[in-house]
Motif scaffolding. Structure first.
Motif, short mmCIF file in Angstrom:
data_model
loop_
_atom_site.label_atom_id
_atom_site.label_comp_id
_atom_site.label_asym_id
_atom_site.label_seq_id
_atom_site.Cartn_x
_atom_site.Cartn_y
_atom_site.Cartn_z
N PRO A 1 1.30 7.50 4.81
CA PRO A 1 1.16 8.80 3.86
C PRO A 1 -0.46 8.97 3.94
O PRO A 1 -1.28 8.08 3.36
CB PRO A 1 1.72 8.34 2.63
N VAL A 2 -0.85 10.43 3.67
CA VAL A 2 -2.22 10.81 3.66
C VAL A 2 -2.26 11.28 2.17
O VAL A 2 -1.57 11.69 1.57
CB VAL A 2 -2.59 11.81 4.71
N GLY A 3 -3.59 10.92 1.81
CA GLY A 3 -4.12 11.10 0.52
C GLY A 3 -5.53 11.91 0.38
O GLY A 3 -5.95 11.93 1.29
N PRO A 4 -5.54 12.19 -0.78
CA PRO A 4 -7.28 12.68 -1.02
C PRO A 4 -8.29 11.93 -0.52
O PRO A 4 -9.28 12.41 0.26
CB PRO A 4 -7.52 13.02 -2.37
N PHE A 5 -8.10 10.60 -0.39
CA PHE A 5 -9.17 9.70 0.07
C PHE A 5 -8.60 8.80 1.19
O PHE A 5 -9.50 8.65 2.37
CB PHE A 5 -9.64 8.89 -1.06
N ASN A 6 -7.49 8.36 1.32
CA ASN A 6 -6.92 7.59 2.35
C ASN A 6 -6.46 8.67 3.45
O ASN A 6 -5.85 9.56 3.41
CB ASN A 6 -5.86 6.75 1.99
N ASP A 7 -7.02 8.28 4.62
CA ASP A 7 -6.45 8.90 5.82
C ASP A 7 -6.62 8.30 7.04
O ASP A 7 -7.55 7.69 7.51
CB ASP A 7 -7.64 10.18 6.12
N ILE B 1 -4.97 0.81 2.64
CA ILE B 1 -4.07 1.79 2.48
C ILE B 1 -2.60 1.48 2.84
O ILE B 1 -1.73 2.12 2.53
CB ILE B 1 -4.46 3.12 3.05
N THR C 1 -6.72 8.42 10.03
CA THR C 1 -7.77 8.50 11.29
C THR C 1 -9.08 8.15 10.82
O THR C 1 -9.84 7.98 11.90
CB THR C 1 -7.84 10.18 11.41
N GLY D 1 0.69 -1.24 0.10
CA GLY D 1 0.10 0.02 0.02
C GLY D 1 0.82 1.08 -0.08
O GLY D 1 1.89 1.52 -0.73
N ALA D 2 0.55 1.90 0.89
CA ALA D 2 1.31 3.38 1.16
C ALA D 2 2.48 3.28 1.70
O ALA D 2 3.25 4.31 1.92
CB ALA D 2 0.35 4.49 1.49
#
Lengths: 191, 208
Positions: A85-91, A150, A93, A42-43
């Motif tokens: 790593p955070v993205g437009p959809f993956n977070d 993710i 939290t 994943g990330a």
């Protein structure tokens, strides 16, 4: 050394042994583990913290044979830090631990084998004895499930946390102190 | 003879108007509903051409809308635009058309914040590369800043889309239809045609 003092030492040693043995027996029962590792898929990212799962949810194992089983995400609690790593959809939290088909794998990345050895036959299947569990297979998924995991393929270790030692050892110490008290009163009466 | 000439002029004017109306086709992904979209799903471009959308490994897509909240696509597409997010792994998405298109405008943004380059490659039905276009940007919560890319060619049957920084895959969106240029470019054509017709009518009068 007099006979009485020898008796005192012997009794104290017995009480300590009792306390330690009680504590040690309880220490074999682990439900909480320190976890740390790196997500290879994943990330990518890292994870560290404490993970708690109900070991009784596992199938009754064969003594001395590594268990192959899964624990569902619902039976697992985690606290700690997740650095992904955070993205437009993956977070992270809003993500949850998960595994495909709702199962949470703790085990070797290739075999999905949970490396826990249970040395006792039923009805004592829940004593964990042994070293760290390695190669935990842990996924972090989004709200749609593992299709867009993710972070996955955690490579690291799960180290048992011997929390129950304190709780189990204290009664042993109380018993030892009580024994000493009784012996001391008898000694006084004899004197 | 004169009627033939009139017909030729009218045909020329119509052709001119049609040519000016031809613009880059795109895909409006709001035609899909729900949360999940299987790889291999079919749809229709804004221009009316059927297409098939496939992912890198046959994994499904998620249908998301650009918006400010968690659970939305919180990236660079215009607010409210529907996008499709491929499987959370690296690799291309492919759009295959049922009949040839001459151009296609789309945009792609990876699901990890940071710099990226999106590349669109157009192929004909023999697999020959017709056009390769790229755009670079920074994936971020910054609505309306996505760079749309247009690939062009005589007979585009397939467009393959890739991005860098795609460890978690990327979202694909189409340009919102812009009807303005069609009218704006077609109108001068009609005026030109009318002007030619007027000249012909005057000549006819003079001859008569």
């Amino acid at each position: 050394m007099s006979f009485k003092s020898k008796l005192t030492v012997a009794l104290a040693a017995a009480c300590c042994a009792l306390a330690l043995s009680v504590g040690a027996a309880k220490a074999d029962t682990f439900t909480t583990f320190d976890v740390s590792g790196t997500f290879a898929g994943g990330a990518g990212g890292t994870l560290s913290g404490t993970i708690t799962f109900d070991i009784t949810k596992l199938a009754i194992p064969t003594p001395d044979v590594p268990t192959t089983d899964v624990i569902t995400a619902a039976d697992i609690k985690y606290s700690g830090s997740i650095l992904v790593p955070v993205g437009p959809f993956n977070d992270p939290t809003i993500q949850t631990f998960c595994g495909c088909f709702g199962q949470f794998f703790l085990g070797d990345i290739n075999t999905n084998q949970l490396s826990i050895v249970f040395p006792f036959p039923p009805p004592y299947p829940n004593f964990y004895v042994g070293g760290p569990i390695t190669d935990g297979f842990i996924n972090l998924c989004n709200v749609f499930g593992c299709a867009n995991g993710i972070a996955n393929e955690l490579s690291g270790s799960l180290t048992p946390v011997p929390g129950p030692i304190v709780g189990a050892g204290l009664p042993g110490l109380i018993a030892a102190a009580s024994g000493l008290m009784v012996w001391w009163r008898r000694r006084k009466k004899m004197a | 003879m004169k009627s033939k000439r009139y017909l030729a002029v009218v045909a020329f004017a119509a052709g001119l108007a049609a040519a000016s109306a031809a613009q880059a086709d795109t895909i409006d992904f709001s035609q899909f509903s729900g949360f999940a979209l299987a790889s291999g799903s079919t749809g229709v471009t804004v221009g009316g051409v059927s297409f098939t959308l496939t992912s890198v490994d046959g994994g499904g897509f998620n249908i998301l809308v650009q918006g400010p909240n968690f659970g939305n696509w919180r990236g660079q597409f215009p607010t409210g635009e529907t996008v499709v997010l491929g499987p959370g792994k690296p690799g291309p998405d492919t759009v295959t058309f049922g009949s040839a298109v001459t151009s296609m405008t789309l945009a792609a943004e990876p699901d990890i914040f940071g710099p990226y380059t999106a590349t669109f490659t157009a192929f004909d039905n023999m697999g020959t590369t017709l056009d390769v276009e790229s755009a670079s940007s920074n994936s971020a919560l910054n609505p309306g800043t996505i760079p749309f890319v247009t690939v062009s060619g005589a007979d585009i049957f397939k467009v393959v889309i890739t991005t860098t920084n795609d460890n978690l895959g990327f979202a694909l969106g189409g340009a919102a239809p812009v009807p303005g240029p069609i009218v704006g470019t077609g109108f001068p054509g009609l005026i030109l045609a009318c002007g030619i017709l007027l000249i012909l009518a005057r000549r006819r009068q003079q001859i008569a």
